[in-house]
Design a protein around this motif. Sequence first.
Motif, PDB file in Angstrom:
ATOM      1  N   GLU A 465     -12.237  29.844  -0.691  1.00 37.32           N
ATOM      2  CA  GLU A 465     -13.469  30.317  -0.068  1.00 37.32           C
ATOM      3  C   GLU A 465     -14.639  29.846  -0.924  1.00 37.32           C
ATOM      4  N   GLY A 466     -15.737  29.599  -0.248  1.00 36.05           N
ATOM      5  CA  GLY A 466     -16.932  29.190  -0.963  1.00 36.05           C
ATOM      6  C   GLY A 466     -18.178  29.638  -0.245  1.00 36.05           C
ATOM      7  N   VAL A 467     -19.269  29.754  -0.992  1.00 32.58           N
ATOM      8  CA  VAL A 467     -20.548  30.162  -0.422  1.00 32.58           C
ATOM      9  C   VAL A 467     -21.475  28.952  -0.363  1.00 32.58           C
ATOM     10  N   VAL A 468     -22.149  28.761   0.779  1.00 34.68           N
ATOM     11  CA  VAL A 468     -23.076  27.634   0.942  1.00 34.68           C
ATOM     12  C   VAL A 468     -24.290  27.861   0.047  1.00 34.68           C
ATOM     13  N   ALA A 469     -24.461  26.981  -0.926  1.00 34.31           N
ATOM     14  CA  ALA A 469     -25.604  27.094  -1.840  1.00 34.31           C
ATOM     15  C   ALA A 469     -26.825  26.380  -1.291  1.00 34.31           C
ATOM     16  N   ALA A 470     -26.643  25.215  -0.675  1.00 36.46           N
ATOM     17  CA  ALA A 470     -27.780  24.445  -0.169  1.00 36.46           C
ATOM     18  C   ALA A 470     -27.287  23.471   0.892  1.00 36.46           C
ATOM     19  N   ILE A 471     -28.220  23.042   1.746  1.00 39.01           N
ATOM     20  CA  ILE A 471     -27.953  22.067   2.805  1.00 39.01           C
ATOM     21  C   ILE A 471     -29.022  20.981   2.696  1.00 39.01           C
ATOM     22  N   SER A 486     -25.480  16.315  11.611  1.00 41.58           N
ATOM     23  CA  SER A 486     -24.745  15.957  10.391  1.00 41.58           C
ATOM     24  C   SER A 486     -25.668  16.069   9.192  1.00 41.58           C
ATOM     25  N   GLY A 487     -25.066  16.242   8.031  1.00 41.48           N
ATOM     26  CA  GLY A 487     -25.848  16.377   6.804  1.00 41.48           C
ATOM     27  C   GLY A 487     -24.932  16.560   5.613  1.00 41.48           C
ATOM     28  N   TYR A 488     -25.438  17.272   4.604  1.00 46.17           N
ATOM     29  CA  TYR A 488     -24.695  17.459   3.355  1.00 46.17           C
ATOM     30  C   TYR A 488     -24.725  18.928   2.963  1.00 46.17           C
ATOM     31  N   VAL A 489     -23.592  19.381   2.416  1.00 49.08           N
ATOM     32  CA  VAL A 489     -23.466  20.783   2.022  1.00 49.08           C
ATOM     33  C   VAL A 489     -23.059  20.867   0.563  1.00 49.08           C
ATOM     34  N   VAL A 490     -23.723  21.763  -0.166  1.00 48.91           N
ATOM     35  CA  VAL A 490     -23.364  22.070  -1.547  1.00 48.91           C
ATOM     36  C   VAL A 490     -22.882  23.514  -1.586  1.00 48.91           C
ATOM     37  N   LEU A 491     -21.720  23.727  -2.221  1.00 48.12           N
ATOM     38  CA  LEU A 491     -21.116  25.050  -2.307  1.00 48.12           C
ATOM     39  C   LEU A 491     -21.073  25.521  -3.750  1.00 48.12           C
ATOM     40  N   ASN A 492     -20.911  26.823  -3.934  1.00 49.39           N
ATOM     41  CA  ASN A 492     -20.768  27.312  -5.307  1.00 49.39           C
ATOM     42  C   ASN A 492     -19.417  26.942  -5.901  1.00 49.39           C
ATOM     43  N   GLN A 493     -18.380  26.791  -5.045  1.00 49.68           N
ATOM     44  CA  GLN A 493     -17.061  26.362  -5.492  1.00 49.68           C
ATOM     45  C   GLN A 493     -16.366  25.677  -4.328  1.00 49.68           C
ATOM     46  N   THR A 494     -15.440  24.768  -4.655  1.00 48.35           N
ATOM     47  CA  THR A 494     -14.824  23.980  -3.599  1.00 48.35           C
ATOM     48  C   THR A 494     -13.462  23.454  -4.024  1.00 48.35           C
ATOM     49  N   PRO A 495     -12.533  23.334  -3.077  1.00 46.57           N
ATOM     50  CA  PRO A 495     -11.279  22.636  -3.367  1.00 46.57           C
ATOM     51  C   PRO A 495     -11.340  21.153  -3.005  1.00 46.57           C
ATOM     52  N   PHE A 496     -12.447  20.711  -2.397  1.00 45.36           N
ATOM     53  CA  PHE A 496     -12.594  19.310  -1.973  1.00 45.36           C
ATOM     54  C   PHE A 496     -12.910  18.425  -3.181  1.00 45.36           C
ATOM     55  N   TYR A 497     -12.079  17.400  -3.390  1.00 46.51           N
ATOM     56  CA  TYR A 497     -12.286  16.480  -4.511  1.00 46.51           C
ATOM     57  C   TYR A 497     -13.420  15.511  -4.179  1.00 46.51           C
ATOM     58  N   GLY A 498     -14.340  15.347  -5.111  1.00 44.83           N
ATOM     59  CA  GLY A 498     -15.451  14.424  -4.919  1.00 44.83           C
ATOM     60  C   GLY A 498     -15.081  13.022  -5.384  1.00 44.83           C
ATOM     61  N   PRO A 543     -27.626  28.384   4.529  1.00 46.97           N
ATOM     62  CA  PRO A 543     -27.289  28.803   3.163  1.00 46.97           C
ATOM     63  C   PRO A 543     -26.902  30.274   3.111  1.00 46.97           C
ATOM     64  N   GLY A 544     -26.017  30.598   2.180  1.00 49.35           N
ATOM     65  CA  GLY A 544     -25.595  31.975   1.979  1.00 49.35           C
ATOM     66  C   GLY A 544     -24.325  32.355   2.698  1.00 49.35           C
ATOM     67  N   LEU A 545     -23.883  31.508   3.654  1.00 49.51           N
ATOM     68  CA  LEU A 545     -22.662  31.822   4.389  1.00 49.51           C
ATOM     69  C   LEU A 545     -21.435  31.673   3.499  1.00 49.51           C
ATOM     70  N   ALA A 546     -20.496  32.604   3.632  1.00 51.12           N
ATOM     71  CA  ALA A 546     -19.203  32.475   2.981  1.00 51.12           C
ATOM     72  C   ALA A 546     -18.240  31.816   3.968  1.00 51.12           C
ATOM     73  N   LEU A 547     -17.605  30.699   3.535  1.00 52.26           N
ATOM     74  CA  LEU A 547     -16.771  29.913   4.442  1.00 52.26           C
ATOM     75  C   LEU A 547     -15.354  29.771   3.913  1.00 52.26           C
ATOM     76  N   GLU A 548     -14.411  29.604   4.845  1.00 59.45           N
ATOM     77  CA  GLU A 548     -13.043  29.253   4.494  1.00 59.45           C
ATOM     78  C   GLU A 548     -12.970  27.734   4.418  1.00 59.45           C
ATOM     79  N   LEU A 549     -12.443  27.230   3.315  1.00 56.02           N
ATOM     80  CA  LEU A 549     -12.442  25.793   3.061  1.00 56.02           C
ATOM     81  C   LEU A 549     -11.017  25.264   3.081  1.00 56.02           C
ATOM     82  N   LYS A 550     -10.769  24.225   3.896  1.00 52.44           N
ATOM     83  CA  LYS A 550      -9.425  23.684   4.038  1.00 52.44           C
ATOM     84  C   LYS A 550      -9.458  22.163   3.872  1.00 52.44           C
TER      85      LYS A 550
END
Length: 885
Positions: A465-471, A486-498, A543-550
């Motif tokens: 799970e992660g919270v949207v920090a910025a768009i 379409s755009g870009y999302v920054v989260l406070n934490q993520t399992p997605f490898y950059g 911003p601020g939404l808590a999301l399930e990340l897969k």
Amino acid sequence: MTGVNEIRSTFLDYFKKNDHEVVESGPLVPRNDPTLMFANAGMNQFKNVFTGLEKRPYSRAATAQKVVRAGGKHNDLDNVGYTARHHTFFEMLGNFSFGDYFKDRAIEFAWDLITKVYGLPADRLLVTVYAEDTDAAVYWKKIAGLSDDRIIRIPTSDNFWSMGDTGPCGPCSEIFYDHGEHIWGGPPGSAEEDGDRFVEIWNLVFMQYEQTGEGRIDLPRPSIDTGMGLERLATVLQGVHNNYDIDLFKALISASEHETGVDAEGDALGSHRVIADHLRSTSFLIADGVLPSNEGRGYVLRRIMRRAMRHAHLLGAAEPLMHRLVPTLVREMGRAYPELQRAEDLVRDTLKLEEIRFRKTLERGLGLLDSATADLSAGGQLDGETAFKLYDTYGFPLDLTQDALRARDISVDTAGFNAAMQRQKAEARAAWSGSGSAATEAVWFALKEKHGATDFLGYETETAEGVVAAIAAEDKEVAKLSAGESGYVVLNQTPFYGESGGQVGDTGEMLGTDLRVRVTNTQKKAEGLFVHSVVVEEGELVPGLALELKVDRARRTAIRANHSATHLVHEALREVLGSHVVQKGSLVSPERLRFDFAHPKPLAEEELETVESYANEIVLQNAPVETRLMAVDEAIEAGAMALFGEKYGDEVRVVSMGTALHGDKADKTYSLELCGGTHVRRTGDIGLVTLVSEGAVAAGVRRIEALTGSEARAYLESQDRRMREIAGILKTGAEEAPARVAQLVEERRKLERELADARKKLAMGGGGEGGAPVKEAGVFKLMARKVDGINPKDLKGMADEAKVQLGSGVVVLISVAEDGKAAIVTAITQDLTDKVSAVDLVRIGSEALGGRGGGGRPDMAQAGGPDGSKADAAIAAIEAHLAGL
């Protein structure tokens, strides 16, 4: 305290004692400034710190920065070897304050170091200040005790530094050393300031303003940026006046003298200096990952290398020289710059290979020059465009062109050459666009400053799970993204490898209440910010939404296998080819892996087979893949492979796998690398490693592509299926198929040779017809004919045979290809070459065929033409010419 190494260490030790963080030199290819071709100042690696985009855990720093000025705006290449202080490579000593101390402390540090620590006599020093900078003048008088006549006020931009049209800027204060009245020149600001008596040794930049579109405003945290050329300082401390007389260059020049057997005196002195300087720049550029090529940074490197190699040629070096000087350079500078030690083998091999190629270029260039000037006689002039083509396309320098033509009293249009050169430089400047968008990068640095780094969870999990920090969208932060956008999302934490280190970024999805977002890529920005490229498929993202990340699990699993296999292939290559093999690039995708590495020649089939076998031995061990955090120095000391130029923190992630089975490493860890990528749990998870291709991508760089797991199995199955199909066509077993194919190929070659021989005999009137007809053309016997179905490369051999048949006379053969183009060969028996030239005849024939030019020797020449239907006309033209002689 006069040796270069001691001067450098003294500088860094002094500032370390004065609470400065000693920071390693940044690489010559800047990582944080896409506008620069090479690092050209000590402050480059701190640019984002000065502009406020980045913060460091220290507010004071000191460096010895590697600098190259041989391309782009800063280009000293053509002056090297002919002046006392120009270099393509030099070291810039500098101390920096990021909002800490300012003018008074910077002046105090500088004066204390150069007069008390280095021991320079105060009465030999004077300074300049910007005319409006009263504070600096007061501090120099108070701290250094300098009289007003030794504090020179300069009203021009020479003493006002700026980063660009906008950004930080401020006045400068330069320290000059007086070499004495015996050397011509005057102090800065005087009519004789261009002389060599007074030499600038240190520049202190006081960043106190920011230039904006509306004007100049005060910076909230004024800063310091200084730069002192190590080589210039060494000349002063060693009591010499020419940079090339300091101990470092004397050692390099001595090695060059030894290897060439030519003393560094007279005309040879400049050549030895060029070689010594260019050895440094080329070696450090190669060590920092630049390799010779025909564009960008690699093109500049090749120019530097070839300029040095030309001077080796002028010194009469019979064999490649530059690579034999590398051990001396490493001995002199390797302790201060360990990357030079690590890359010694690569540097040496690259220089040797390039010099071997350049010697061939010289031979080819001389041949082309002879052809281009065949129609010129004494007093003539080679046009500048041709001279520049020889230089730019074939690496044949202007002065070598002039030297080669001087003996024939032929000059070169240097004005035309210079015009072509300037045009090329203008095109190169326009083409250089750097490596990214500065505007976009500013967005990520701002978001990093505002929200902090992203916490990466993906080593252990593919869901979180992660919270949207910025768009962000279109290079700026936005408040939301709606369905279809379409755009870009920054989260406070993520399992997605950059994306980084060659491994592609993860894809997958983000889910929320009435919200579905597709992740199409993930990248790392601003040193720790994970940026997700997204498309909103349903709902609204704010911003601020808590999301399930897969993360896409199947895709990640394939990527893991390919990344771990890359490590095994890397170590297997080092085991088979040698320790000089280092990674030069990689791609780890779900479908395949691609690995670029330093090696000077193609791999033999048995070498590829052994590499594949060694990698699969570790796969079959099913050994656990272990990761641990270590101090970077400790990790490298333990044998972990690290890539120079990669930025590692205080702690690094070390990945180890397998147990070595061969050689000195037997029973020790097989692969040990610093790596931030994702990997399999056990080597058996890779399944299988299959190499599918090997080839060159640049000078001294090879590329291997490989497959793993199900992709490897599918590939091998398809290969097996094709082999069985081939065996069926040949009506033989699969094991006998290769030998049967080889037999068929040899039989075909034999038939083709027999057919070619038959065609040549038939073309020349063989088969009992008494040979080709001979006619009289004036006083000459002429054997001329059009020959069909003959490869143009066979015409010369046929002409030689015809000359033997003829005894004395002229031979003309014209072959017409299926596309209608013609090739023509003319040949003269040796007794007639003083009466007629084959070159003259072939040009007459070529012109009749619609071509122009041609060349060769007086007894044999070759040319072509686009219109083979005019073959008879070409023969007639040659016959008419002979009849008129």
